[in-house]
Structure formats: C-alpha cells, structure tokens
Design an enzyme around this catalytic site. Structure first.
Site, PDB file in Angstrom:
ATOM      1  N   HIS A   1       0.815  -1.221   0.000  1.00 49.01           N
ATOM      2  CA  HIS A   1       0.000   0.000   0.000  1.00 49.01           C
ATOM      3  C   HIS A   1       0.844   1.266   0.000  1.00 49.01           C
ATOM      4  O   HIS A   1       0.335   2.346  -0.266  1.00 49.01           O
ATOM      5  CB  HIS A   1      -0.939  -0.006   1.209  1.00 49.01           C
ATOM      6  CG  HIS A   1      -2.025  -1.030   1.083  1.00 49.01           C
ATOM      7  ND1 HIS A   1      -3.320  -0.720   0.728  1.00 49.01           N
ATOM      8  CD2 HIS A   1      -2.001  -2.374   1.231  1.00 49.01           C
ATOM      9  CE1 HIS A   1      -4.039  -1.826   0.678  1.00 49.01           C
ATOM     10  NE2 HIS A   1      -3.267  -2.848   0.981  1.00 49.01           N
TER      11      HIS A   1
ATOM     12  N   ASP B   1       3.522   9.304  -0.869  1.00 48.23           N
ATOM     13  CA  ASP B   1       2.321   8.559  -0.474  1.00 48.23           C
ATOM     14  C   ASP B   1       2.116   7.436  -1.485  1.00 48.23           C
ATOM     15  O   ASP B   1       2.339   7.641  -2.680  1.00 48.23           O
ATOM     16  CB  ASP B   1       1.106   9.504  -0.510  1.00 48.23           C
ATOM     17  CG  ASP B   1       0.135   9.242   0.632  1.00 48.23           C
ATOM     18  OD1 ASP B   1       0.067   8.083   1.086  1.00 48.23           O
ATOM     19  OD2 ASP B   1      -0.548  10.180   1.055  1.00 48.23           O
TER      20      ASP B   1
END
Ligand code: ADQ
Length: 484
Positions: free
Chosen positions: A157, A365
């Site tokens: 992720h 991110d």
C-alpha cells in the site's frame, strides 16, 4: 470452489453503517471479502505476556475474521520497530528517520513466522491467499516453508522506494528474496513497479522472462501496478446522507463570504503537513488582498504518537498553526483551524463538499485516498479544486488536479491562488475528468483485477490449467464490479 484469505497486520472490519473512521485499507479489504467468501486474518491489536497462537474467530458484517494476540516484545520489535520505525520511514524516503536496529528485523521475521503457523490450519487446498502491506513481506516465505503451495499474492500500500534507498537496509536482499515467494506482487503505481524492477535487475542480476515475469533468486514472480480506489458508489450514497448535509450546511453558514480550503490527513511526517502550512503562509504573505477571503481547515487526528518522531511533528505543527494565526488573524477571522480529531466518513463527505479547495500534499504517499474522496464528494455543478502533490501515487492517475511540488512553498502558494480564482467552467472540466478516474478505478475494480490476475496465474502443480476467478465461492450477496 476457492475461498479468498486476506492477511493484514490489523483486522478491523467496518460496521457497514458508515459511521466508522477506519482508514482506506480496512474499507478496501472489507469490500474484497464481502465479494468473495473467505477469511480475514491478522493481529487482534492486543498483547499478551506470552504468545499462545490461540485463534479468535468471529463473524462481522458478513466477513469471517480470525485474529491472534501478540506478545509485548513482538509488538515493540515487529510493529513499533521494523514496520513503523524502519520500513515506513524508509519507504517514504525518510532515511534520516529510519532505525536500523537488528532486533527489529529479528522480531519482524519472528512475527511473520508466528502468523504463518497460526494461519496454517485454516488454509484449504484451493484457497487463494492475499497478503497486505509492509508489515508482512516475509509471510509467503514462511507459508512456503510450512509446505503451502496455494497461490499467494501481495499488495504493497505504500511506495516501493528507489534502489539507492532500499540498499540502506542491512538485510535488503533477504527482504526482496522473500517477495519472490509470492505469485503476484501488486504496487500502487508504475513508478513503484519500475523501482522494484530496478532493484531486481541492478542489485541481484534478475531478469525479465519472455512472458514479462521476473526471475531472481532461482524463483519467478509477476509484478504489476494495481492503483487502489475508493468505494465510489458507497461514497456517492453517504455524501447525500442527512449527517453529511448537516455538516455541509453548518460549514457553509460560517463561510458566507469566504472560501474554505481543507486538508484531511493522519498525523504523519509523510503527509507534508508542515510544508503545507508553510505554503499556505506564503500565500497569505504574497496575497494581502485575498487574506480575509479564505481559511484553511486542517483535520488531523493524532496517530502512532508512541513513536518519538510523531510527538515531534505534533509539537511543531501546533507551534506553526499558532504562529500563523498569531501573525495574520483578525477580530473576525482566523486563517487556520487546526482540528485534532477524527470524523465519521459521512461527516467527512460534508466537509469535503463545503471546501472550494482540497490540499493533498504528501511528501510521499502510496496512493492517497483523500484525493479521491474529495473529488467524489463534490457538487457536479459547482465543484472544488484539488491541489495534489506530484509525489502521491494518485498523481499518476489524476493529472487534471493542480499538481505541485510540496517542498516548494512558492509553488504551493501559487497553486492555492490559482485554485481560488479558477473559473467555474474550468473547475467543471477538471472535475469531470477526475471523477471519471475515481469511478473507473474504484476499489471494486482494484480488487477484481488483483484477485483475477492472481487466480489466473499458472503455478507449479496446476497441471498447466488456468484457474478462473469464476471458480471463487460467492457469498450470494456479492457482485462483480462490471455488473454493478
Ligand atoms: P493512509 O496513509 O492511511 O493509507 P490515505 O490513503 O489517505 O492514507 O487514507 C486515509 C483514510 O483515512 C481515508 O479514507 C480518510 O478519509 C481517512 N481519514 C483521514 N483523516 C481522517 C479524519 N480526520 N477523520 C476520519 N477519517 C480520516 C495507506 C497508504 C496510502 C494508500 C492507502 C490505501 O499510506 O498511500 O492510499 O493505504 O492503499
């Protein structure tokens, strides 16, 4: 018939009532499991004096969850240690914050082994196993050691960093070797896939096979980009909910002659919160004529503050917000409202909708679901503008946002000005393009593509036959994304 077994560090299925503030990962995994009957396995979040391997099974909102407690030392070395003090900072390019303690790595391997041993009795021959995130990279290796030959996939992720960063890990080679025990490795972006391949080709002399797979360490695997999305349909529903409307009305009543800029993030150094506030301060400095027309609402619940670096950032942000407010506030206007609390998802939808501009400016991110939620919450006739860091995975898909370098205050300040002045026509054009991305690559598409690809990979012992997604056992309530 096959079942899907999802493995993640924490297991926290949402209640299904829209009132939870669980993160994007939990929402996505619960959605995956409701679709394919199966099990969600992971840590209970509790610690005991001595590890027992005792499984706790429950059924929650149509999902079977199996959890195990960890020993206090496991928690310190595996979770607080290797996961949160080593891999998280390093994979977000913060070598300066990365701890390289050997005991953390040992705890990490021990817990992955314990997870594998605890899960083993639940695995049936046809099950497909999908492991999530940086806490559990060696999980497939441990399962293989126990003789598991099932298909096992892995999804990361967070970003996979550049080769030069990976090699700062004292045990980078066994970590990457462990990944080759998966049949399929999913990353959020093409950039991460390329960074991973860069390591494999340049560091360990791996190669690409004729059919596009990767070989190294005497093993073969497949790597690809599977950008995660939000549950767009569910979000469209909650944004119309009475609670969302109430929050929206309240905020609009307070911003009659002013435009609201919003930031919604966990308190984490990867999210670029200080840089964002400094960019906003630069905007106030550069544009005295626009000062009283705008205010920033920064929603940031406190998280992971047991780790020192989170306490530091918390103190720095408090001071920064106080300084900017002290310098610029007037009797009837405060430039920053800094809210240290969490909101329900339906409330967040109302907050997003009331904001003319959303700032998603992480320094790094994996994806960033706030960017997608903001777009999904907008009024199609009067949508707001998304300012997005080029270093968020979402930037690979959301090029119609105002892309910025979050390290540059001037660039952030200019983007705020441009967003606030953007004509309606341009806002609508940009929003339509972004909304198409949010809808076309929602969490259902992500899940079906990953599980479909994993299920159709031919693995050893498969007799060469293909294994189809349709062979999955359905729970009767699920639906295919393409049928939705
Ligand atoms: P996170 O780093 O947690 O996830 P993100 O993708 O932004 O980051 O998801 C955060 C989620 O938490 C969003 O659903 C958001 O609505 C919610 N949230 C944030 N602040 C909140 C608040 N104040 N109140 C309530 N809810 C709040 C990791 C990776 C990301 C990746 C996701 C999913 O770091 O890059 O996008 O996993 O893969």
């Amino acid at each position: 018939m096959s079942r899907l077994i999802v493995v993640s560090n924490r297991v926290n299925p949402p209640t299904g009532k829209g009132d939870e503030s669980v993160g994007g990962l939990a929402m996505a995994l619960a959605a995956a499991l409701r679709e394919y009957s199966g099990i969600w396995f992971g840590w209970s979040g509790k610690t005991t004096d001595k590890f027992t391997g005792q499984l706790n099974m429950q059924k929650a909102d149509g999902v079977t969850v199996a959890t195990v407690d960890l020993e206090e030392g496991d928690y310190q070395e595996y979770y607080n240690g290797y996961a949160n003090k080593t891999l998280w900072p390093l994979f977000h390019y913060r070598v300066d914050l990365t701890a390289y303690d050997r005991s953390f790595g040992e705890g990490y391997d021990r817990v992955n082994k314990r997870f594998a041993e605890t899960l083993l009795p639940l695995i049936e021959p046809d099950d497909v196993i999908w492991v999530h995130d940086y806490h559990l990279i060696p999980m497939a290796r441990e399962l293989r050691r126990l003789g598991v030959t099932n298909r096992i996939g892995f999804f990361l992720h967070i970003p996979w960093p550049a080769h030069q960063l990976v090699v700062t890990l004292p045990r980078h080679r066994p970590l990457v070797e462990a990944m080759f025990h998966y049949d399929l490795i999913g990353f959020q972006t093409e950039e991460s896939v390329q960074a991973f391949e860069g390591y494999v080709f340049n560091e360990v002399g791996g190669e690409r096979t004729e059919d596009g797979r990767l070989t190294a360490f005497g093993q073969t695997t497949t790597a690809g980009a599977f950008p995660i999305g939000i549950d767009a349909e569910d979000f469209a529903r909650i944004k119309e909910s009475p609670r969302a409307t109430r929050v929206y009305d309240r905020l609009m009543a307070h911003s009659v002659f002013r435009k609201m800029v919003v930031g919604v993030d966990r308190l984490d150094y990867s999210k670029g919160l200080e840089e964002r506030m400094l960019g906003y301060e630069q905007f106030l400095h550069d544009n005295p004529d626009m000062r009283g027309d705008v205010f920033l609402v920064q929603v940031t619940p406190i998280s992971r503050d047991v780790v020192d670096s989170y306490q530091d950032i918390r103190a720095r942000l408090d001071a920064l917000a106080g300084r900017i407010n002290g310098e610029y506030a007037d009797m009837d206007w405060q430039p920053i409202r800094y809210l240290n609390r969490s909101y329900r998802r339906d409330q967040l939808a109302g907050i997003y909708r009331a904001a003319r501009v959303c700032m998603v400016t992480p320094l790094r991110d994996g994806m960033n679901l706030v960017a997608k939620e903001y777009v999904a919450a907008q009024n199609p006739e009067d949508p707001g503008v998304l300012i997005l860091s080029r270093f968020a995975g979402a930037a690979e898909q959301m090029g119609e946002a105002l892309l910025v370098n979050p390290f540059s205050r001037e660039e952030v300040a200019d983007a705020i000005k441009r967003a606030l002045r953007m004509p309606l026509e341009e806002r609508i054009r940009k929003w339509r393009a972004l909304m198409k991305v949010v809808r076309d690559t929602d969490v259902g598409v992500w899940r079906d593509q990953f599980v479909g690809d994993l299920a159709s990979i031919t693995v050893k012992g498969d007799g060469g036959g293909l294994f189809h997604q349709d062979a999955f056992q359905r729970d009767g309530q699920g639906h295919h994304a393409d049928a939705a």
